[in-house]
Structures are given as C-alpha cells and as structure tokens.
Design a protein around this motif. Structure first.
Motif, PDB file in Angstrom:
ATOM      1  N   LYS A   1      -8.272   3.781   4.268  1.00  0.00           N
ATOM      2  CA  LYS A   1      -7.556   3.653   2.748  1.00  0.00           C
ATOM      3  C   LYS A   1      -6.446   2.882   2.601  1.00  0.00           C
ATOM      4  O   LYS A   1      -6.511   1.871   1.570  1.00  0.00           O
ATOM      5  N   GLY A   2      -5.509   2.701   3.669  1.00  0.00           N
ATOM      6  CA  GLY A   2      -4.606   1.611   3.504  1.00  0.00           C
ATOM      7  C   GLY A   2      -5.234   0.336   3.657  1.00  0.00           C
ATOM      8  O   GLY A   2      -4.658  -0.553   2.947  1.00  0.00           O
ATOM      9  N   VAL A   3      -6.028   0.069   4.466  1.00  0.00           N
ATOM     10  CA  VAL A   3      -6.871  -1.237   4.413  1.00  0.00           C
ATOM     11  C   VAL A   3      -7.333  -1.774   3.177  1.00  0.00           C
ATOM     12  O   VAL A   3      -7.215  -2.810   2.920  1.00  0.00           O
TER      13      VAL A   3
ATOM     14  N   SER B   1      -6.454  -0.656   0.143  1.00  0.00           N
ATOM     15  CA  SER B   1      -5.296  -1.017  -0.625  1.00  0.00           C
ATOM     16  C   SER B   1      -4.792  -2.182  -0.453  1.00  0.00           C
ATOM     17  O   SER B   1      -4.514  -3.117  -1.294  1.00  0.00           O
ATOM     18  N   ILE B   2      -4.717  -2.680   0.887  1.00  0.00           N
ATOM     19  CA  ILE B   2      -4.095  -4.119   1.198  1.00  0.00           C
ATOM     20  C   ILE B   2      -5.294  -5.014   0.983  1.00  0.00           C
ATOM     21  O   ILE B   2      -4.624  -6.115   0.217  1.00  0.00           O
TER      22      ILE B   2
ATOM     23  N   MET C   1       0.756  -3.881  11.279  1.00  0.00           N
ATOM     24  CA  MET C   1       0.573  -2.581  11.003  1.00  0.00           C
ATOM     25  C   MET C   1      -0.742  -1.819  11.234  1.00  0.00           C
ATOM     26  O   MET C   1      -1.581  -2.306  11.400  1.00  0.00           O
TER      27      MET C   1
ATOM     28  N   LYS D   1      -3.062   0.948  10.187  1.00  0.00           N
ATOM     29  CA  LYS D   1      -3.261   1.537   8.815  1.00  0.00           C
ATOM     30  C   LYS D   1      -4.788   2.233   9.051  1.00  0.00           C
ATOM     31  O   LYS D   1      -5.711   1.909   9.637  1.00  0.00           O
ATOM     32  N   ASP D   2      -5.050   3.360   8.126  1.00  0.00           N
ATOM     33  CA  ASP D   2      -6.206   3.920   7.880  1.00  0.00           C
ATOM     34  C   ASP D   2      -7.012   3.114   7.352  1.00  0.00           C
ATOM     35  O   ASP D   2      -6.794   2.149   6.596  1.00  0.00           O
TER      36      ASP D   2
ATOM     37  N   THR E   1       4.212   0.761   2.542  1.00  0.00           N
ATOM     38  CA  THR E   1       4.805  -0.424   3.153  1.00  0.00           C
ATOM     39  C   THR E   1       5.321  -1.328   2.140  1.00  0.00           C
ATOM     40  O   THR E   1       4.656  -1.528   1.425  1.00  0.00           O
TER      41      THR E   1
ATOM     42  N   GLU F   1       0.941  -1.088  -0.029  1.00  0.00           N
ATOM     43  CA  GLU F   1       0.085  -0.148  -0.152  1.00  0.00           C
ATOM     44  C   GLU F   1       0.938   1.207   0.096  1.00  0.00           C
ATOM     45  O   GLU F   1       2.126   1.237   0.399  1.00  0.00           O
ATOM     46  N   HIS F   2       0.332   2.164  -0.484  1.00  0.00           N
ATOM     47  CA  HIS F   2       1.131   3.623  -0.613  1.00  0.00           C
ATOM     48  C   HIS F   2      -0.006   4.731  -0.406  1.00  0.00           C
ATOM     49  O   HIS F   2      -0.991   4.817  -0.854  1.00  0.00           O
TER      50      HIS F   2
ATOM     51  N   TYR G   1       4.416   7.757   1.319  1.00  0.00           N
ATOM     52  CA  TYR G   1       4.659   6.796   2.174  1.00  0.00           C
ATOM     53  C   TYR G   1       4.078   5.426   1.709  1.00  0.00           C
ATOM     54  O   TYR G   1       3.284   5.339   1.012  1.00  0.00           O
TER      55      TYR G   1
END
Length: 90
Positions: free
Chosen positions: A45-47, A49-50, A40, A42-43, A23, A12-13, A21
């Motif tokens: 949005k990061g979740v 993406s993952i 990790m 994550k917010d 990972t 994710e970025h 930023y």
C-alpha cells in the motif's frame, strides 16, 4: 498530522490501529540534499502511494519471503494480538 496530510507534506501515509503514520517529504528531501539515499521499508500500500506521487522519483525492490510459513511466523511475533492475519499463497 492531519493538517500535514491536508498540506500534502508526506510521500505516503496510512492509518494503522487508530494511529497515523507517514514519510515526510521534508525529511527525504533534506537527506537527499546531503547526498544520502534514503532506503524505506514499505508494504504494498505504501509502495502504491509513493508510485502515485509525482513528487518523488523512487526505485523499488521486492524481496520475496522464503516461505509463507516464515511470513506467518514473523507476523505473528510482530502484530498486536487483536489483529487477525490471513495469508494467501499465490
């Protein structure tokens, strides 16, 4: 970092306040090869993406804040002064 993003080297970025930023897949894979389970924070949005990545099997845990007041207080202490926060309670 932009070249690394183009090569799909991150699970994710994101861009935050004009900075990139992410990972690294390599870092996570290295930890897992050594028997370490990465955790990790994550917010959402990061979740997302993952979850969209087919390269990683992940488990997710959502921890609800005690109250919107606590969230607001925490964010107001950690966010840069030029960032406005809008919290909506659902």
């Amino acid at each position: 970092m932009e070249q690394m993003i183009a090569r799909n080297e991150f699970v994710e970025h994101a861009e935050y306040i004009d900075n990139l930023y992410g990972t690294s897949k390599h870092t996570l894979e290295s930890l897992m090869r050594r028997g370490i389970t990465p955790i990790m924070v994550k917010d959402m949005k990061g979740v997302a993406s993952i979850r969209a990545s087919s390269d990683i099997q992940a488990r997710f845990l959502f921890i609800a804040p005690p109250s919107m007041k606590e969230v607001s207080s925490s964010l107001s202490h950690t966010s840069p002064p030029h960032i406005s926060l809008l919290l909506v309670e659902t």
